[in-house]
Motif scaffolding. Sequence first.
Motif: not given
Length: 135
Positions: A39-66
């Motif tokens: 989180k940088r100035g103005g509370n802007r979020r910047y996601y690293r590649p490992q964050d994106i991989a984790l978010l993709t995994r969470i999305n798959r577990l929630l929406h695809t795997d049920g």
Amino acid sequence: MASSEPAYRTISEVAEQIGVPQHVLRFWETRFPQIQPLKRGGNRRYYRPQDIALLTRINRLLHTDGYTIKGVQKLLDDGAAPVADAGAAPKVAARRVAVPLAPTPVSDTSKPRDASLLVAIRARLAAALAEARAL
């Protein structure tokens, strides 16, 4: 990742890449402590590649795997969440269970026909579940 792609992505870029609204990503941050974007100035979020991989995994577990949110939290806490690619189907050992297609007739005629069909289906499902648990 190609060298021309930025190492950090904004919340709007990640939301578009994963296919969920930005507010969902912010909500997931409150539920999954493993997600820690910079989180940088103005509370802007910047996601690293490992964050994106984790978010993709969470999305798959929630929406695809049920899974539920609590289920995904438990998997991530235990370190047991499958690490398959976002587009890959989870690998599960399957065994075919023979289930008769014709409904088992119910002798109680006081119930409507639809209800008796549902009772028969429920009984077949319970038998199939019991057999699957016995594996």
